[in-house]
Design an enzyme around this catalytic site. Structure first.
Site, mmCIF file in Angstrom:
data_model
loop_
_atom_site.group_PDB
_atom_site.id
_atom_site.type_symbol
_atom_site.label_atom_id
_atom_site.label_comp_id
_atom_site.label_asym_id
_atom_site.label_seq_id
_atom_site.Cartn_x
_atom_site.Cartn_y
_atom_site.Cartn_z
ATOM 1 N N GLY A 75 0.795 -1.218 0.000
ATOM 2 C CA GLY A 75 0.000 0.000 0.000
ATOM 3 C C GLY A 75 0.824 1.262 0.000
ATOM 4 O O GLY A 75 0.267 2.364 0.038
ATOM 5 N N CYS A 101 1.542 5.684 2.784
ATOM 6 C CA CYS A 101 0.443 6.196 3.614
ATOM 7 C C CYS A 101 0.053 5.284 4.771
ATOM 8 O O CYS A 101 0.050 5.724 5.919
ATOM 9 C CB CYS A 101 -0.771 6.507 2.742
ATOM 10 S SG CYS A 101 -2.225 7.006 3.685
ATOM 11 N N HIS A 114 -27.761 19.148 16.279
ATOM 12 C CA HIS A 114 -27.259 19.881 17.444
ATOM 13 C C HIS A 114 -27.039 18.905 18.602
ATOM 14 O O HIS A 114 -27.882 18.046 18.853
ATOM 15 C CB HIS A 114 -28.273 20.946 17.863
ATOM 16 C CG HIS A 114 -27.917 21.629 19.141
ATOM 17 N ND1 HIS A 114 -26.950 22.596 19.210
ATOM 18 C CD2 HIS A 114 -28.398 21.468 20.413
ATOM 19 C CE1 HIS A 114 -26.851 23.014 20.458
ATOM 20 N NE2 HIS A 114 -27.720 22.344 21.214
#
Length: 491
Positions: A54, A57, A461
Protein backbone atom coordinates in the site's frame (compact mmCIF):
# COMPACT_ATOMS: atom_id res chain seq x y z
CA UNK A 1 22.99 -31.41 -23.86
CA UNK A 2 21.46 -28.45 -25.67
CA UNK A 3 23.47 -26.91 -28.48
CA UNK A 4 24.84 -23.39 -28.27
CA UNK A 5 22.15 -22.32 -30.69
CA UNK A 6 19.45 -23.89 -28.50
CA UNK A 7 20.85 -22.25 -25.34
CA UNK A 8 20.95 -18.88 -27.10
CA UNK A 9 17.35 -19.35 -28.20
CA UNK A 10 16.32 -20.29 -24.64
CA UNK A 11 18.05 -17.18 -23.25
CA UNK A 12 16.09 -14.97 -25.61
CA UNK A 13 12.84 -16.64 -24.59
CA UNK A 14 13.65 -16.19 -20.89
CA UNK A 15 14.18 -12.46 -21.42
CA UNK A 16 10.97 -11.92 -23.33
CA UNK A 17 8.93 -9.50 -21.22
CA UNK A 18 5.71 -10.68 -19.63
CA UNK A 19 2.80 -8.76 -21.11
CA UNK A 20 0.35 -6.81 -18.93
CA UNK A 21 -2.44 -4.37 -19.62
CA UNK A 22 -1.02 -2.09 -16.94
CA UNK A 23 2.23 -2.10 -14.97
CA UNK A 24 2.49 0.22 -11.98
CA UNK A 25 5.92 1.16 -10.61
CA UNK A 26 5.39 2.01 -6.94
CA UNK A 27 2.66 0.76 -4.65
CA UNK A 28 1.40 4.04 -3.16
CA UNK A 29 -2.27 4.72 -2.61
CA UNK A 30 -3.14 6.07 -6.07
CA UNK A 31 -1.37 3.17 -7.77
CA UNK A 32 -2.87 0.64 -5.40
CA UNK A 33 -6.42 1.80 -6.10
CA UNK A 34 -5.62 1.85 -9.82
CA UNK A 35 -4.48 -1.78 -9.60
CA UNK A 36 -7.59 -2.95 -7.80
CA UNK A 37 -9.90 -1.00 -10.09
CA UNK A 38 -8.44 -2.03 -13.44
CA UNK A 39 -7.94 -5.64 -12.30
CA UNK A 40 -11.58 -5.82 -11.20
CA UNK A 41 -12.47 -4.79 -14.76
CA UNK A 42 -10.72 -7.89 -16.09
CA UNK A 43 -7.34 -6.41 -17.00
CA UNK A 44 -3.99 -8.02 -16.21
CA UNK A 45 -2.29 -5.72 -13.71
CA UNK A 46 1.07 -5.81 -11.91
CA UNK A 47 2.26 -3.51 -9.12
CA UNK A 48 5.98 -3.34 -8.36
CA UNK A 49 6.75 -2.26 -4.80
CA UNK A 50 10.07 -2.37 -2.96
CA UNK A 51 8.85 -2.74 0.60
CA UNK A 52 5.43 -1.54 1.75
CA UNK A 53 2.01 -3.04 1.05
CA UNK A 54 0.00 0.00 0.00
CA UNK A 55 3.00 2.32 -0.08
CA UNK A 56 3.87 5.04 2.41
CA UNK A 57 0.44 6.20 3.61
CA UNK A 58 -0.70 3.17 5.66
CA UNK A 59 2.83 2.16 6.68
CA UNK A 60 5.15 5.09 7.37
CA UNK A 61 3.20 8.30 6.82
CA UNK A 62 -0.44 9.38 7.07
CA UNK A 63 -2.08 6.67 9.15
CA UNK A 64 0.83 5.84 11.49
CA UNK A 65 1.46 9.52 12.22
CA UNK A 66 -2.21 10.15 13.04
CA UNK A 67 -2.21 7.04 15.23
CA UNK A 68 0.71 8.37 17.28
CA UNK A 69 -0.71 11.89 17.27
CA UNK A 70 -3.83 10.48 18.92
CA UNK A 71 -1.71 8.82 21.62
CA UNK A 72 -0.21 12.25 22.26
CA UNK A 73 -3.73 13.68 22.48
CA UNK A 74 -4.55 11.19 25.22
CA UNK A 75 -1.39 12.26 27.05
CA UNK A 76 -2.53 15.88 26.81
CA UNK A 77 -5.90 14.94 28.33
CA UNK A 78 -4.13 13.26 31.24
CA UNK A 79 -2.25 16.47 31.91
CA UNK A 80 -5.58 18.35 31.88
CA UNK A 81 -7.40 15.71 33.93
CA UNK A 82 -8.32 18.02 36.82
CA UNK A 83 -10.20 20.23 34.34
CA UNK A 84 -12.56 17.28 33.79
CA UNK A 85 -12.91 16.38 37.48
CA UNK A 86 -10.33 13.58 37.47
CA UNK A 87 -7.56 13.66 40.04
CA UNK A 88 -4.20 14.44 38.49
CA UNK A 89 -1.59 11.72 38.73
CA UNK A 90 1.97 11.36 37.54
CA UNK A 91 2.36 9.25 34.45
CA UNK A 92 5.02 8.25 31.97
CA UNK A 93 4.64 7.50 28.27
CA UNK A 94 5.77 4.01 27.30
CA UNK A 95 6.89 4.40 23.69
CA UNK A 96 7.06 0.63 23.27
CA UNK A 97 3.29 0.45 23.79
CA UNK A 98 2.67 3.55 21.65
CA UNK A 99 4.68 1.94 18.87
CA UNK A 100 2.95 -1.42 19.22
CA UNK A 101 -0.49 0.18 18.95
CA UNK A 102 0.66 1.82 15.74
CA UNK A 103 2.17 -1.41 14.41
CA UNK A 104 -1.03 -3.35 15.07
CA UNK A 105 -2.97 -0.82 13.05
CA UNK A 106 -0.45 -0.99 10.20
CA UNK A 107 -0.57 -4.78 10.23
CA UNK A 108 -4.34 -4.72 10.04
CA UNK A 109 -4.28 -2.45 7.01
CA UNK A 110 -1.60 -4.58 5.36
CA UNK A 111 -3.88 -7.61 5.70
CA UNK A 112 -6.81 -5.65 4.28
CA UNK A 113 -4.73 -4.47 1.31
CA UNK A 114 -3.46 -7.97 0.59
CA UNK A 115 -7.03 -9.21 0.72
CA UNK A 116 -8.02 -6.62 -1.87
CA UNK A 117 -5.16 -7.69 -4.12
CA UNK A 118 -6.33 -11.27 -3.92
CA UNK A 119 -9.97 -10.34 -4.46
CA UNK A 120 -9.27 -8.06 -7.43
CA UNK A 121 -6.74 -10.34 -9.11
CA UNK A 122 -4.03 -7.67 -9.31
CA UNK A 123 -0.49 -9.02 -8.88
CA UNK A 124 1.74 -7.44 -6.22
CA UNK A 125 5.43 -7.99 -6.94
CA UNK A 126 7.97 -7.11 -4.28
CA UNK A 127 11.23 -5.98 -5.80
CA UNK A 128 13.20 -3.06 -7.20
CA UNK A 129 12.06 -1.95 -10.64
CA UNK A 130 13.64 0.15 -13.36
CA UNK A 131 12.84 0.86 -16.98
CA UNK A 132 14.96 -0.94 -19.57
CA UNK A 133 13.02 0.38 -22.55
CA UNK A 134 9.71 1.95 -23.56
CA UNK A 135 6.93 0.68 -21.26
CA UNK A 136 9.24 -2.16 -20.15
CA UNK A 137 10.44 -2.63 -16.58
CA UNK A 138 12.94 -5.07 -15.12
CA UNK A 139 12.28 -6.12 -11.53
CA UNK A 140 15.03 -7.47 -9.29
CA UNK A 141 13.30 -9.79 -6.83
CA UNK A 142 14.37 -10.33 -3.21
CA UNK A 143 16.10 -13.61 -4.15
CA UNK A 144 18.23 -11.83 -6.75
CA UNK A 145 16.40 -13.14 -9.79
CA UNK A 146 14.85 -10.84 -12.36
CA UNK A 147 11.59 -10.48 -14.23
CA UNK A 148 10.78 -8.25 -17.19
CA UNK A 149 7.31 -6.76 -17.51
CA UNK A 150 5.87 -4.76 -20.36
CA UNK A 151 2.61 -2.86 -20.07
CA UNK A 152 0.26 -1.58 -22.68
CA UNK A 153 0.27 1.31 -20.22
CA UNK A 154 2.61 2.05 -17.33
CA UNK A 155 2.00 4.26 -14.30
CA UNK A 156 4.96 5.71 -12.38
CA UNK A 157 4.02 6.12 -8.71
CA UNK A 158 7.38 6.21 -6.91
CA UNK A 159 6.63 9.10 -4.55
CA UNK A 160 9.13 11.26 -2.70
CA UNK A 161 11.60 10.99 0.17
CA UNK A 162 12.86 13.34 2.86
CA UNK A 163 15.19 15.93 1.38
CA UNK A 164 18.57 16.55 3.03
CA UNK A 165 20.04 19.98 2.49
CA UNK A 166 23.76 20.40 1.94
CA UNK A 167 24.43 21.35 5.56
CA UNK A 168 27.89 20.46 6.91
CA UNK A 169 27.57 17.52 9.31
CA UNK A 170 23.90 16.74 8.57
CA UNK A 171 24.39 13.34 6.97
CA UNK A 172 27.02 12.33 9.52
CA UNK A 173 24.56 13.13 12.31
CA UNK A 174 22.31 10.29 11.03
CA UNK A 175 19.13 12.29 11.67
CA UNK A 176 15.66 10.88 11.97
CA UNK A 177 13.16 11.34 9.17
CA UNK A 178 9.45 10.84 9.82
CA UNK A 179 9.99 7.12 9.14
CA UNK A 180 12.40 6.60 12.03
CA UNK A 181 10.55 9.07 14.28
CA UNK A 182 7.42 6.91 14.04
CA UNK A 183 9.45 3.90 15.15
CA UNK A 184 11.07 5.42 18.24
CA UNK A 185 11.00 3.19 21.32
CA UNK A 186 11.93 6.00 23.68
CA UNK A 187 10.84 9.56 24.34
CA UNK A 188 13.64 11.84 23.14
CA UNK A 189 15.11 13.91 25.94
CA UNK A 190 15.41 16.92 23.65
CA UNK A 191 14.27 16.72 20.04
CA UNK A 192 15.66 19.23 17.56
CA UNK A 193 13.43 19.59 14.49
CA UNK A 194 14.62 21.11 11.22
CA UNK A 195 11.67 22.38 9.20
CA UNK A 196 8.36 24.00 10.07
CA UNK A 197 6.19 22.26 7.50
CA UNK A 198 3.41 19.78 8.17
CA UNK A 199 5.64 16.93 9.35
CA UNK A 200 7.80 19.18 11.51
CA UNK A 201 4.82 20.81 13.20
CA UNK A 202 2.91 17.60 13.83
CA UNK A 203 5.90 15.73 15.21
CA UNK A 204 7.04 18.66 17.34
CA UNK A 205 3.72 18.84 19.17
CA UNK A 206 3.45 15.06 19.45
CA UNK A 207 6.87 14.56 21.01
CA UNK A 208 6.38 17.53 23.31
CA UNK A 209 3.18 15.96 24.62
CA UNK A 210 5.01 12.69 25.18
CA UNK A 211 7.44 14.58 27.39
CA UNK A 212 10.29 15.69 25.14
CA UNK A 213 11.80 19.09 25.21
CA UNK A 214 11.41 20.29 21.61
CA UNK A 215 13.13 22.99 19.60
CA UNK A 216 11.91 23.66 16.06
CA UNK A 217 14.16 25.49 13.60
CA UNK A 218 12.73 27.08 10.45
CA UNK A 219 14.21 29.34 7.78
CA UNK A 220 11.09 31.47 7.42
CA UNK A 221 9.86 34.37 9.54
CA UNK A 222 6.59 32.61 10.46
CA UNK A 223 5.29 29.10 10.90
CA UNK A 224 3.44 28.11 7.71
CA UNK A 225 4.39 31.52 6.36
CA UNK A 226 2.26 31.18 3.22
CA UNK A 227 -0.94 31.00 5.28
CA UNK A 228 -2.86 34.01 6.57
CA UNK A 229 -1.43 35.96 9.47
CA UNK A 230 -4.19 34.87 11.87
CA UNK A 231 -3.30 31.24 11.14
CA UNK A 232 0.43 31.65 11.71
CA UNK A 233 -0.19 33.69 14.87
CA UNK A 234 -2.54 31.02 16.23
CA UNK A 235 0.02 28.27 15.56
CA UNK A 236 2.78 30.29 17.21
CA UNK A 237 0.57 30.92 20.25
CA UNK A 238 -0.26 27.22 20.46
CA UNK A 239 3.40 26.21 20.39
CA UNK A 240 4.32 28.89 22.91
CA UNK A 241 1.70 27.62 25.35
CA UNK A 242 2.80 24.01 24.92
CA UNK A 243 6.41 24.93 25.64
CA UNK A 244 7.85 24.27 22.18
CA UNK A 245 10.81 26.52 21.40
CA UNK A 246 10.60 27.96 17.89
CA UNK A 247 13.65 29.49 16.21
CA UNK A 248 12.61 31.42 13.08
CA UNK A 249 14.58 33.18 10.36
CA UNK A 250 17.27 30.63 11.08
CA UNK A 251 20.12 29.63 8.81
CA UNK A 252 21.82 26.41 9.84
CA UNK A 253 25.57 26.67 9.45
CA UNK A 254 26.76 23.36 10.84
CA UNK A 255 25.65 20.22 12.65
CA UNK A 256 27.78 18.01 14.84
CA UNK A 257 27.25 14.89 16.91
CA UNK A 258 24.88 12.01 16.27
CA UNK A 259 21.11 11.78 16.65
CA UNK A 260 20.11 9.49 19.48
CA UNK A 261 23.20 10.42 21.49
CA UNK A 262 24.02 14.11 21.38
CA UNK A 263 23.61 16.58 18.55
CA UNK A 264 24.46 20.26 18.17
CA UNK A 265 23.12 22.74 15.59
CA UNK A 266 24.88 26.03 14.95
CA UNK A 267 22.47 28.66 13.58
CA UNK A 268 22.41 32.34 12.90
CA UNK A 269 19.51 34.64 12.23
CA UNK A 270 19.11 35.98 8.71
CA UNK A 271 20.72 39.39 8.60
CA UNK A 272 22.36 38.85 11.98
CA UNK A 273 25.92 37.62 12.34
CA UNK A 274 25.36 36.42 15.91
CA UNK A 275 25.53 32.63 16.11
CA UNK A 276 23.50 30.42 18.43
CA UNK A 277 24.13 26.81 19.39
CA UNK A 278 21.21 24.45 19.94
CA UNK A 279 21.90 21.16 21.67
CA UNK A 280 19.67 18.12 21.91
CA UNK A 281 19.55 14.35 22.07
CA UNK A 282 17.78 13.65 18.78
CA UNK A 283 17.53 15.37 15.41
CA UNK A 284 14.54 15.17 13.04
CA UNK A 285 14.81 16.45 9.47
CA UNK A 286 11.50 17.60 7.99
CA UNK A 287 12.65 20.28 5.57
CA UNK A 288 10.96 19.27 2.37
CA UNK A 289 10.74 16.32 -0.01
CA UNK A 290 12.70 15.09 -3.04
CA UNK A 291 11.20 13.04 -5.90
CA UNK A 292 12.17 9.39 -6.33
CA UNK A 293 13.19 9.64 -9.98
CA UNK A 294 16.84 8.66 -9.93
CA UNK A 295 18.07 5.17 -10.82
CA UNK A 296 14.81 3.94 -12.34
CA UNK A 297 15.80 4.24 -16.00
CA UNK A 298 13.48 7.07 -16.97
CA UNK A 299 15.81 8.11 -19.78
CA UNK A 300 15.45 4.65 -21.36
CA UNK A 301 11.68 5.02 -21.25
CA UNK A 302 11.66 8.48 -22.84
CA UNK A 303 10.32 10.11 -19.68
CA UNK A 304 11.50 13.69 -19.12
CA UNK A 305 11.83 15.58 -15.84
CA UNK A 306 11.03 19.14 -14.84
CA UNK A 307 13.76 21.54 -13.74
CA UNK A 308 12.92 20.55 -10.14
CA UNK A 309 13.44 16.85 -10.84
CA UNK A 310 9.79 15.79 -10.90
CA UNK A 311 8.27 13.88 -13.79
CA UNK A 312 6.96 16.17 -16.51
CA UNK A 313 3.26 15.48 -17.10
CA UNK A 314 0.31 16.94 -18.98
CA UNK A 315 -2.96 17.95 -17.37
CA UNK A 316 -4.04 14.34 -18.02
CA UNK A 317 -0.89 13.10 -16.17
CA UNK A 318 0.65 11.57 -19.29
CA UNK A 319 4.43 11.81 -19.40
CA UNK A 320 6.56 12.62 -22.45
CA UNK A 321 6.59 8.89 -23.25
CA UNK A 322 3.43 7.54 -24.97
CA UNK A 323 1.52 5.14 -22.75
CA UNK A 324 3.45 6.14 -19.63
CA UNK A 325 1.66 8.06 -16.90
CA UNK A 326 2.76 9.49 -13.53
CA UNK A 327 0.67 10.13 -10.44
CA UNK A 328 1.15 11.43 -6.92
CA UNK A 329 4.07 13.33 -5.52
CA UNK A 330 6.61 12.15 -8.11
CA UNK A 331 4.47 13.94 -10.73
CA UNK A 332 4.64 17.17 -8.74
CA UNK A 333 1.12 16.78 -7.33
CA UNK A 334 0.37 18.18 -3.88
CA UNK A 335 1.85 15.95 -1.20
CA UNK A 336 -1.40 14.49 0.09
CA UNK A 337 -2.75 10.98 -0.28
CA UNK A 338 -6.16 12.33 -1.28
CA UNK A 339 -4.52 14.05 -4.27
CA UNK A 340 -2.84 10.79 -5.28
CA UNK A 341 -6.28 9.17 -5.27
CA UNK A 342 -7.64 11.91 -7.51
CA UNK A 343 -4.63 11.50 -9.79
CA UNK A 344 -5.76 7.90 -10.24
CA UNK A 345 -9.19 9.16 -11.25
CA UNK A 346 -7.59 11.42 -13.87
CA UNK A 347 -5.59 8.55 -15.38
CA UNK A 348 -8.57 6.19 -15.18
CA UNK A 349 -10.61 8.72 -17.16
CA UNK A 350 -7.79 9.16 -19.67
CA UNK A 351 -7.65 5.41 -20.28
CA UNK A 352 -11.42 5.01 -20.29
CA UNK A 353 -12.43 7.81 -22.63
CA UNK A 354 -13.18 10.42 -19.96
CA UNK A 355 -12.07 14.04 -19.79
CA UNK A 356 -10.96 14.53 -16.17
CA UNK A 357 -7.87 16.73 -15.75
CA UNK A 358 -5.77 18.08 -12.89
CA UNK A 359 -6.24 21.77 -13.69
CA UNK A 360 -8.72 23.73 -11.61
CA UNK A 361 -9.42 21.02 -9.06
CA UNK A 362 -10.11 21.83 -5.43
CA UNK A 363 -7.40 20.51 -3.13
CA UNK A 364 -8.10 20.51 0.63
CA UNK A 365 -5.17 21.17 2.96
CA UNK A 366 -5.15 19.61 6.43
CA UNK A 367 -2.54 19.94 9.17
CA UNK A 368 -3.18 17.50 12.01
CA UNK A 369 -1.82 19.44 14.91
CA UNK A 370 -4.18 19.72 17.87
CA UNK A 371 -6.25 21.68 17.08
CA UNK A 372 -6.32 20.97 13.37
CA UNK A 373 -5.80 23.42 10.55
CA UNK A 374 -7.92 22.88 7.44
CA UNK A 375 -8.33 25.00 4.33
CA UNK A 376 -10.09 24.75 0.98
CA UNK A 377 -10.11 27.38 -1.75
CA UNK A 378 -8.73 30.88 -1.38
CA UNK A 379 -6.99 32.25 1.67
CA UNK A 380 -7.15 35.96 2.35
CA UNK A 381 -3.57 36.38 1.17
CA UNK A 382 -4.37 34.67 -2.11
CA UNK A 383 -7.56 36.64 -2.68
CA UNK A 384 -5.80 39.94 -2.08
CA UNK A 385 -2.86 38.97 -4.29
CA UNK A 386 -5.27 38.14 -7.11
CA UNK A 387 -7.33 41.30 -6.65
CA UNK A 388 -10.47 39.38 -5.71
CA UNK A 389 -13.01 41.19 -3.54
CA UNK A 390 -14.69 39.14 -0.82
CA UNK A 391 -16.86 39.18 2.25
CA UNK A 392 -15.14 37.70 5.29
CA UNK A 393 -17.23 35.70 7.78
CA UNK A 394 -15.31 34.78 10.93
CA UNK A 395 -16.12 33.46 14.42
CA UNK A 396 -14.03 32.11 17.29
CA UNK A 397 -14.35 28.40 18.06
CA UNK A 398 -15.83 29.33 21.44
CA UNK A 399 -18.96 30.33 19.49
CA UNK A 400 -19.38 26.69 18.42
CA UNK A 401 -21.49 25.04 21.12
CA UNK A 402 -20.12 21.52 20.63
CA UNK A 403 -16.57 22.84 21.04
CA UNK A 404 -17.53 24.32 24.40
CA UNK A 405 -18.85 20.94 25.59
CA UNK A 406 -15.45 19.44 24.75
CA UNK A 407 -13.48 22.28 26.38
CA UNK A 408 -11.79 22.67 23.00
CA UNK A 409 -12.45 26.31 22.18
CA UNK A 410 -9.06 27.35 20.78
CA UNK A 411 -9.07 28.73 17.25
CA UNK A 412 -11.56 30.08 14.74
CA UNK A 413 -13.58 29.43 11.59
CA UNK A 414 -13.62 31.81 8.65
CA UNK A 415 -14.97 31.86 5.12
CA UNK A 416 -14.53 34.08 2.09
CA UNK A 417 -17.70 34.72 0.10
CA UNK A 418 -17.98 36.57 -3.21
CA UNK A 419 -19.14 40.18 -3.04
CA UNK A 420 -21.14 39.98 -6.26
CA UNK A 421 -22.90 36.76 -5.31
CA UNK A 422 -23.19 34.18 -2.54
CA UNK A 423 -20.66 31.56 -3.69
CA UNK A 424 -18.00 30.51 -1.20
CA UNK A 425 -14.47 31.33 -2.36
CA UNK A 426 -12.56 29.73 0.48
CA UNK A 427 -12.71 28.37 4.01
CA UNK A 428 -10.14 28.09 6.78
CA UNK A 429 -10.64 26.39 10.11
CA UNK A 430 -8.21 26.23 12.99
CA UNK A 431 -9.96 24.29 15.70
CA UNK A 432 -11.19 20.96 16.92
CA UNK A 433 -12.58 18.89 14.04
CA UNK A 434 -11.65 21.55 11.50
CA UNK A 435 -10.95 18.99 8.76
CA UNK A 436 -14.41 17.46 9.16
CA UNK A 437 -16.12 20.86 9.20
CA UNK A 438 -14.23 21.90 6.07
CA UNK A 439 -15.54 18.90 4.15
CA UNK A 440 -19.11 20.18 4.29
CA UNK A 441 -17.97 23.52 2.93
CA UNK A 442 -15.95 21.84 0.20
CA UNK A 443 -18.96 19.85 -0.98
CA UNK A 444 -21.02 23.04 -1.12
CA UNK A 445 -18.26 24.77 -3.09
CA UNK A 446 -17.95 21.84 -5.50
CA UNK A 447 -21.69 21.84 -6.09
CA UNK A 448 -21.76 25.60 -6.67
CA UNK A 449 -24.13 26.16 -3.74
CA UNK A 450 -24.46 29.56 -2.07
CA UNK A 451 -23.27 29.93 1.50
CA UNK A 452 -26.89 30.45 2.54
CA UNK A 453 -27.58 26.74 1.99
CA UNK A 454 -25.18 25.90 4.83
CA UNK A 455 -26.52 28.74 6.92
CA UNK A 456 -30.15 27.65 6.55
CA UNK A 457 -29.82 23.85 6.60
CA UNK A 458 -31.04 21.98 9.68
CA UNK A 459 -27.79 20.58 11.13
CA UNK A 460 -27.70 18.20 14.08
CA UNK A 461 -27.26 19.88 17.44
CA UNK A 462 -24.79 19.86 19.05
CA UNK A 463 -22.15 19.00 16.43
CA UNK A 464 -19.00 20.73 15.27
CA UNK A 465 -20.26 21.16 11.72
CA UNK A 466 -23.20 23.04 13.20
CA UNK A 467 -20.67 25.83 13.72
CA UNK A 468 -21.20 26.74 10.08
CA UNK A 469 -24.56 28.24 11.04
CA UNK A 470 -23.22 30.89 13.44
CA UNK A 471 -20.29 31.42 11.05
CA UNK A 472 -22.55 32.37 8.16
CA UNK A 473 -24.96 34.27 10.41
CA UNK A 474 -22.14 36.52 11.60
CA UNK A 475 -21.71 40.03 10.19
CA UNK A 476 -19.14 39.91 7.41
CA UNK A 477 -16.46 42.48 6.73
CA UNK A 478 -15.89 43.45 3.11
CA UNK A 479 -12.53 43.48 1.34
CA UNK A 480 -13.09 45.67 -1.70
CA UNK A 481 -11.45 45.18 -5.06
CA UNK A 482 -9.59 48.47 -4.87
CA UNK A 483 -8.11 47.50 -1.52
CA UNK A 484 -7.20 44.07 -2.87
CA UNK A 485 -5.56 45.56 -5.96
CA UNK A 486 -3.59 47.96 -3.77
CA UNK A 487 -2.42 45.08 -1.57
CA UNK A 488 -1.29 43.21 -4.67
CA UNK A 489 0.59 46.28 -5.98
CA UNK A 490 2.36 46.82 -2.68
CA UNK A 491 3.31 43.13 -2.50
Amino acid sequence: MKSTEELSSLEVVDKTPEEYDLVILGGGTGGTIAAWTFASQGQRIAVIERKYVGGSCPNIACLPSKNIIHSAKVASYLRRSEEFGIAKRDFAVDMHIVRERKRRMVSGWNDAYLGNYQKSGAELIFGSGRFIGPRTIEVILPDGTARQLRGTNVIINTGTRAAFEAIPGLVDAQPLTHIEALELDEVPEHLLVIGGGYIGLEMSQTMRRFGSKVTLVDRNDRLLHREDDDVTEALQSLFDEEGIDVVLNARIKQISGKSGQSVRILVDKKGNATEKALEGSHLLVAAGRAPNTQGIGLELAGVELTDRGYIKVSERLETTAPGVWAIGEVAGSSQFTHVSVDDFRVVHDSLSGGKRVTTGRQVPFCLFTDPELARIGLSEKEAKAQGIAYRLFKIPMEAVMRASTLSETRGFLKALVAVDGDLILGFTGFGVGAAEIMTSVQIAMGAGLPYTVLRDTILTHPTLVEGLIPLFLSAPSVQKIADAALTRTLA
